[in-house]
Motif scaffolding. Structure first.
Motif, PDB file in Angstrom:
ATOM      1  N   UNK A  59      -3.879  -4.011  -4.353  1.00 45.55           N
ATOM      2  CA  UNK A  59      -3.125  -2.988  -5.069  1.00 45.55           C
ATOM      3  C   UNK A  59      -3.221  -1.638  -4.369  1.00 45.55           C
ATOM      4  N   UNK A  60      -4.373  -1.342  -3.784  1.00 46.80           N
ATOM      5  CA  UNK A  60      -4.524  -0.093  -3.041  1.00 46.80           C
ATOM      6  C   UNK A  60      -3.572  -0.044  -1.857  1.00 46.80           C
ATOM      7  N   UNK A  61      -3.382  -1.173  -1.191  1.00 49.24           N
ATOM      8  CA  UNK A  61      -2.440  -1.220  -0.069  1.00 49.24           C
ATOM      9  C   UNK A  61      -1.017  -0.927  -0.536  1.00 49.24           C
ATOM     10  N   UNK A  62      -0.648  -1.470  -1.681  1.00 47.10           N
ATOM     11  CA  UNK A  62       0.699  -1.224  -2.215  1.00 47.10           C
ATOM     12  C   UNK A  62       0.868   0.252  -2.568  1.00 47.10           C
ATOM     13  N   UNK A  63      -0.139   0.837  -3.198  1.00 48.84           N
ATOM     14  CA  UNK A  63      -0.062   2.243  -3.596  1.00 48.84           C
ATOM     15  C   UNK A  63       0.035   3.144  -2.366  1.00 48.84           C
ATOM     16  N   UNK A  64      -0.764   2.851  -1.349  1.00 52.22           N
ATOM     17  CA  UNK A  64      -0.709   3.650  -0.117  1.00 52.22           C
ATOM     18  C   UNK A  64       0.663   3.552   0.542  1.00 52.22           C
ATOM     19  N   UNK A  65       1.222   2.349   0.538  1.00 51.45           N
ATOM     20  CA  UNK A  65       2.557   2.168   1.119  1.00 51.45           C
ATOM     21  C   UNK A  65       3.609   2.936   0.308  1.00 51.45           C
ATOM     22  N   UNK A  66       3.459   2.949  -1.015  1.00 51.50           N
ATOM     23  CA  UNK A  66       4.402   3.670  -1.864  1.00 51.50           C
ATOM     24  C   UNK A  66       4.334   5.176  -1.587  1.00 51.50           C
ATOM     25  N   UNK A  67       3.139   5.705  -1.443  1.00 53.55           N
ATOM     26  CA  UNK A  67       3.013   7.132  -1.135  1.00 53.55           C
ATOM     27  C   UNK A  67       3.651   7.453   0.212  1.00 53.55           C
ATOM     28  N   UNK A  68       3.437   6.580   1.207  1.00 53.80           N
ATOM     29  CA  UNK A  68       4.038   6.817   2.526  1.00 53.80           C
ATOM     30  C   UNK A  68       5.558   6.793   2.442  1.00 53.80           C
ATOM     31  N   UNK A  69       6.080   5.874   1.659  1.00 53.62           N
ATOM     32  CA  UNK A  69       7.530   5.788   1.507  1.00 53.62           C
ATOM     33  C   UNK A  69       8.085   7.047   0.833  1.00 53.62           C
ATOM     34  N   UNK A  70       7.386   7.535  -0.181  1.00 51.11           N
ATOM     35  CA  UNK A  70       7.865   8.733  -0.887  1.00 51.11           C
ATOM     36  C   UNK A  70       7.781   9.963   0.014  1.00 51.11           C
ATOM     37  N   UNK A  71       6.768  10.038   0.859  1.00 53.90           N
ATOM     38  CA  UNK A  71       6.695  11.165   1.802  1.00 53.90           C
ATOM     39  C   UNK A  71       7.850  11.099   2.792  1.00 53.90           C
TER      40      UNK A  71
END
Length: 236
Positions: free
Chosen positions: A6-18
């Motif tokens: 889940x941490x990997x998904x959250x990190x990827x989501x933050x990168x996408x939003x940036x």
């Protein structure tokens, strides 16, 4: 999902939003609104060790009449008798074996070097591979690939794990998993059962911290049974 995934998904989501913010497609600061994943502190899991009987079956499954079999037998004995990590076996060179003093130089984590005694059966297995199995090569690594290109095993690859899996399959051994680290755990458990202290086990396994060794207290069931309180209303 498990917390690490889940941490990997959250990190990827933050990168996408940036990335979307740079393109002007989302409002500024939206990435900061993604909540973090709680990482609850847990005690280390109980080490999963292969039994001494099945470890020996894996060693005996190697074909001592073939070059690959001699190499694999030496590798398995290093795992079972000295508790070496896979990366430490890959790093071994011809110069790390001191035949006169019966010692083996091991390069562990963080570049630390240690001298370990070379058991007779391990030394004999290595000598058999060097004399009758190791291909001719200018590469100074102790263990080489059996197929071209002939060179040392690549660090970071699953070469040692592949040797272990094939041996377990040949021996039809009942193992907790298919990795090489279970032999290291088995050595610690065996030393504990024979009365070795935790500092002695930590010295053999080359642990930096006593906490790394203390996890093996969980597998000493006979000692833990003495600490267990009687169940209320149970049989005396």
């Amino acid at each position: 999902m498990a917390p690490p995934a889940l941490k990997n998904v959250v990190n990827a989501l933050r990168s996408f939003l940036r990335y979307a913010q740079v393109r002007g497609e989302v409002s500024a600061g939206l990435a900061a609104s993604v909540p973090s994943v709680a990482g609850w502190a847990r005690t280390p899991p109980v080490p999963k060790a292969i039994s001494a009987e099945h470890a020996q079956q894996a060693v005996d499954s190697c074909d001592c009449c073939s070059a690959v079999g001699r190499r694999d037998r030496a590798v398995l004995l290093l795992l079972a008798r000295l508790g070496l990590r896979a990366c430490e076996i890959v790093r071994l060179t011809l110069d790390d074996v001191d035949w006169d003093c019966a010692q083996l130089r091991v390069r562990g984590k963080g570049g630390r070097q240690s001298l370990l005694p070379l058991p007779v059966d391990v030394g004999e297995a290595i000598a058999a591979y060097l004399q009758h199995g190791r291909p001719a090569s200018p590469d100074r690594h102790l263990f080489l690939r059996s197929l071209a290109p002939i060179r040392g095993l690549v660090e970071g690859s699953d070469a040692i794990g592949t040797i272990v899996r094939h041996a377990l399959d040949r021996a039809n051994a009942d193992a907790p998993h298919r990795g090489s680290h279970q032999f290291r755990h088995a050595l610690a458990v065996r030393m504990l059962q024979l009365g070795a202290s935790f500092p002695e086990i930590g010295q053999v396994l080359r642990h930096r911290s006593p906490q790394s060794t203390s996890v093996y207290a969980k597998v000493d069931v006979s000692a833990l049974r003495k600490l267990a309180m009687a169940w209320p209303g149970g049989v005396r």
